[in-house]
Scaffold this active site. Structure first.
Site, mmCIF file in Angstrom:
data_model
loop_
_atom_site.group_PDB
_atom_site.id
_atom_site.type_symbol
_atom_site.label_atom_id
_atom_site.label_comp_id
_atom_site.label_asym_id
_atom_site.label_seq_id
_atom_site.Cartn_x
_atom_site.Cartn_y
_atom_site.Cartn_z
ATOM 1 N N ASP A 20 62.323 12.961 -35.642
ATOM 2 C CA ASP A 20 61.185 13.880 -35.698
ATOM 3 C C ASP A 20 61.581 15.191 -35.022
ATOM 4 O OD1 ASP A 20 58.735 15.114 -35.785
ATOM 5 O OD2 ASP A 20 57.614 13.380 -35.070
ATOM 6 N N GLU B 108 60.326 15.135 -40.549
ATOM 7 C CA GLU B 108 60.570 13.774 -40.091
ATOM 8 C C GLU B 108 61.141 12.900 -41.197
ATOM 9 O OE1 GLU B 108 57.049 11.505 -39.078
ATOM 10 O OE2 GLU B 108 55.802 12.735 -40.409
#
Length: 345
Positions: A8, A106
């Site tokens: 992320d 992500e």
């Protein structure tokens, strides 16, 4: 051993803008709309420095400016973010792993390794080397745990969450700490006396099924136990819907004018659907009333279609479901694709 890692990117949109403007490093940066806080638009992302003032994604720019008057406001530039995102995903694919893209910022990474922390460190270093961006990496034995682990690793760190430490880390946390549970579900769970992750894991599955449905109820209990899919797929991301929306600088009070705006949005969505090459199965309309109350209604089409006239007709049908007795500051139209066309993840 097989592991699921969740990569992320930290404050992704703000980080891209700061990389383009290094002089902004360390300053509160807010990205959204045209970059003019006097206009009606919402925050797309805020740097960590801006977040310290209570600025967050989805907040009106005007409120962000009041909370952080010294912030630097920048316009949103989606093409630039997509380009950087694709660069990041290419970097991840250089490793002997499976990459499942979740969005701009992500991705899940599936790998069979003995030392997942070492892999996570290598991934972080490669992303930093190739793009100059920082990322956090969550390590798990399934997707749910990997996704949640990333939150504990942010910003720029690594955290492992597995069956071994699930209860130590998650048991006492509120149910909305779980990926997939939002405010409305949290409130409904609380009405059943379910307040924590441990409560949810031990809840009566029949009670949950009665309240949330025969599929969702049992699924919620599985979430409480940290149980989810562990299969990472490299299947290309397939959009679930296409949407367009407009925030008006002047409130709309005339239903005829609202209908015209919805029609214009429906035509833009229809063009997106045609370019996608898949028919739409459902049409939704979002209305944000003054001051900031948002409601959405939708209808299922008689049969999937890409016909602009049919999508416009459906959008008008949905608009008629609203009581347009208050002024409107935002309208949106969304076309949803048939479920069988969706990414099964």
């Amino acid at each position: 051993m097989k592991w699921v890692l969740h990569v992320d990117l930290d404050q992704f949109i703000a980080a891209v803008e700061i990389a383009r403007r290094p002089e902004l490093r360390g300053k509160p940066v807010v990205v959204g709309g045209t970059g003019d806080p006097a206009e009606r638009a919402v925050v797309a992302t805020a740097s960590y420095e801006a977040r310290e003032f209570g600025v967050h994604s989805g907040m009106p720019l005007r409120i962000a400016a009041k909370r952080c008057p010294d912030a630097v406001f920048l316009p949103s530039d989606p093409p630039a973010y997509l380009e950087v995102s694709e660069h990041v995903m290419t970097t991840l694919r250089e490793f002997p792993v499976v990459v499942e893209v979740l969005g701009w910022d992500e991705a899940f990474v599936g790998a069979t390794v003995d030392d997942p922390e070492a892999l996570a460190g290598n991934l972080r270093a490669a992303v930093m080397r190739d793009t100059g961006l920082s990322c956090a990496v969550g390590i798990g034995d399934n997707k749910l745990r990997a996704k949640l682990a990333t939150g504990f690793g942010k910003p720029g760190g690594i955290f492992r969450l597995t069956q071994d430490n699930w209860w130590d880390v998650m048991a006492a946390r509120p149910t909305d700490a779980l990926w997939g549970i939002g405010g409305k579900t949290t409130k409904k769970l609380a009405e059943l006396g379910v307040h924590t992750v441990l409560d949810l894991a031990g809840a009566d599955v029949d009670v949950l099924a009665a309240r949330f449905g025969p599929k969702t109820g049992p699924w919620l209990r599985l979430l409480g136990g940290g149980i989810s899919d562990a299969e990472v797929s490299a299947t290309p991301y397939v959009a679930r819907s296409r949407s367009r929306e407009t925030t008006f600088q002047r409130d709309l009070a005339d239903p005829v004018e609202m209908a015209a705006e919805v029609s214009a949005l429906a035509k833009r969505v229809a063009q997106d659907v045609l370019e996608e090459g898949r028919p739409a199965a459902r049409v939704a309309v979002k209305v944000r009333f003054v001051p900031f109350m948002t409601h959405t209604h939708s209808v299922t089409l008689p049969e999937p279609t890409s016909d602009p006239a049919e999508l416009d007709r459906a959008a008008q049908e949905v608009l008629a479901m609203f009581e347009l007795t208050r002024a409107v500051r935002l309208l949106g139209v969304r076309a949803e694709f048939p479920r069988e066309d969706q990414d099964p993840s």
